[in-house]
Design an enzyme around this catalytic site. Structure first.
Site, PDB file in Angstrom:
ATOM      1  CE  LYS A 228      37.479 -11.358  35.889  1.00  0.00           C
ATOM      2  NZ  LYS A 228      37.626 -12.286  37.010  1.00  0.00           N
ATOM      3  CE  LYS A 240      35.842 -11.175  44.312  1.00  0.00           C
ATOM      4  NZ  LYS A 240      36.328 -12.561  44.265  1.00  0.00           N
ATOM      5  CG  ASP A 310      33.064 -13.420  43.661  1.00  0.00           C
ATOM      6  OD1 ASP A 310      33.686 -12.547  43.224  1.00  0.00           O
ATOM      7  OD2 ASP A 310      33.735 -14.038  44.383  1.00  0.00           O
ATOM      8  NE  ARG A 314      32.245 -18.504  35.483  1.00  0.00           N
ATOM      9  CZ  ARG A 314      32.532 -19.559  36.291  1.00  0.00           C
ATOM     10  NH1 ARG A 314      31.705 -20.503  36.094  1.00  0.00           N
ATOM     11  NH2 ARG A 314      33.680 -19.339  37.348  1.00  0.00           N
TER      12      ARG A 314
END
Length: 460
Positions: A228, A240, A310, A314
């Site tokens: 990632k 966030k 957020d 993935r």
């Protein structure tokens, strides 16, 4: 208690590199004779002598010597019965324990520039040198991974991360690197990477590194490592909290580990075909940012329902895994990411979460971790949660209900086409706020050593 230092046989030098205090180690075999260091010495306690204690003691030693500011070079007398594993641990601790990263106009503080390991048995010199060299290569991987993670995000955008890795790859014969831009990503259907990176004025990239050893044959295994590479993560529309957001410069630690491992694999000339994929993007807030409720089409055509912007890691990993399956014909897939807060809560800050599709692969990874002093704990891929990954309006949904670390892994598994696969969640150990063992505050470089050792073990 102080004691003079005797005959020297093997030398390990730890010197400053010109940028950001990265340690550089040179190994040479010294002539048998008197040490050229005069004077008294320190006594270093290593408890009952476990390798982990040697590593921690070496890291403490270099920090204390730097604070003492007495000299920049020291000899270290090793006990006559020192085993190879302890030597590896000591070199890791000594090389990495004094790592510093600071962007400043001030002069750098004093550092230990060299340590010379001293042994009394001439027949052991070659063994020690080989073990120290191996440990040094692993320490280089960790240090470079830390450099990438610690670099502030006003410098480190997707292009910087990918091009920095590519420049390092050019220095190593046989290691190739390509940086794919947003036009290439569009042409090849990387809808996940483009969606996550769409909110930033600094467009996404895909870094593809390939190591093809000269001795490779048709039967040579092909390992694909995926990391990632989110160079900064605001959370996007699902923004966030402000507290702690500054730490998101290290959200590409999985990609950094993969890049550093590839450099080490090439440096050690390992006879395994390895490809690395690092999808690089900034997850920002803007009018062009992707939204909860969007449906993304990944490379290969699978669609994902977005429920939380957020959970972007993935999304980019899914594209890269699908690309690996459809294009690279791998024998093994391993992805690494600071993926879920759930894993951080579950395992704490010093242990990585390991998900694997078979027992042999899980054992290989935990064994590699033990060999290089990185802790992993295997987590279950619980089939009772697999149906939760399915979406009513797309093929899969991004954030299924249930245990967060497990459902994230199950989401990623849908893009692996049943190949042998492991997912390493390093959300906890990728960053540290304190010194412990060889770790210092900031990016830790966690997983780089495990990946390099995993590949090396395939050669045996």
């Amino acid at each position: 208690m102080r004691t003079p230092l005797p005959t020297a046989l093997v030398e390990v030098e730890v010197a400053d590199a010109p940028r950001r205090g990265v340690p550089s180690v040179v190994l040479t075999t010294a002539e048998v004779g008197k040490t050229d260091r005069d004077g008294d010495g320190w006594v270093l306690g290593v408890g009952e002598g476990e390798p982990g204690t040697w590593r921690a003691a070496a890291a403490t030693l270099v920090r204390e010597l730097a604070e003492a500011d007495a000299a920049d070079s020291y000899d270290v007398l090793l006990p006559a019965d020192t085993e190879a594993e302890r030597v590896r641990a000591f070199v890791l601790g000594a090389t990495l324990g004094g790592y510093r990263f600071k962007v400043t106009a001030e002069a750098p503080p004093p550092r230990i520039k060299s340590l010379r390991l001293v042994v009394q048995d001439p027949g052991y010199a070659d063994v020690l040198a080989a073990e120290a060299a191996h440990a040094y290569d692993l320490a280089l991987a960790t240090a470079f991974s830390r450099d990438l993670a610690n670099t502030p995000s006003n410098t480190k955008d997707p292009q910087w991360l990918a091009s920095t890795a590519a420049k390092q790859a050019k220095k190593l014969p046989g290691l190739k690197a390509a940086v794919h831009d947003e036009k290439w990503l569009t042409a090849h259907g990387f809808g996940g990477v483009l969606a996550v990176g769409g909110g930033s004025v600094r467009p996404p990239r895909l870094l593809e590194m390939s190591w093809q050893p000269p001795t490779a044959t048709g039967g040579t295994p092909h390992v694909v490592l995926v990391g990632k590479g989110i160079t900064f993560d605001t959370g996007g529309i699902s923004i966030k909290p402000a507290d702690g957001m500054h730490l998101m410069r290290t959200d590409m630690s999985g990609g950094a580990a993969v890049i550093a491992a590839m450099l080490t694999i090439a440096r050690r000339n390992l006879p395994i075909h390895v490809t690395a994929l690092v999808p690089c993007a900034e997850n920002h807030v803007s009018g062009s940012a992707y939204r909860p409720g969007d449906i993304i089409r990944h490379h290969g055509g699978t669609t994902t329902e977005v429920t939380n912007t957020d959970a972007e890691g993935r999304i980019v990993l899914a594209d890269a895994l699908a690309y690996a399956v459809n294009t690279l014909n791998p024998d093994l897939l391993v992805d690494v990411a600071t993926l879920t807060g759930a894993m951080k809560v579950t395992l704490g800050l010093r242990t990585g979460g390991l998900f694997a599709t078979d027992d042999d692969l899980a054992t290989r990874i935990t064994t590699a971790g033990q060999q290089v002093h990185e802790a992993w704990w295997r987590m279950p891929l619980l089939e009772e949660h697999a149906d939760a990954v399915k979406s009513d309006i797309a093929d899969v949904r991004q954030c299924p209900p249930g245990p967060g670390g497990i459902t994230a892994a199950l989401f990623l598994r849908t893009f692996t086409a049943g190949l042998p696969w492991a997912h390493l969640d390093i959300a906890g150990p990728a960053r540290s706020e304190t010194n412990y063992n060889e770790v210092v505050p900031g990016g830790t470089g966690f997983a780089a050593r495990t990946l390099a050792q995993l590949v090396e073990n395939y050669t045996r």
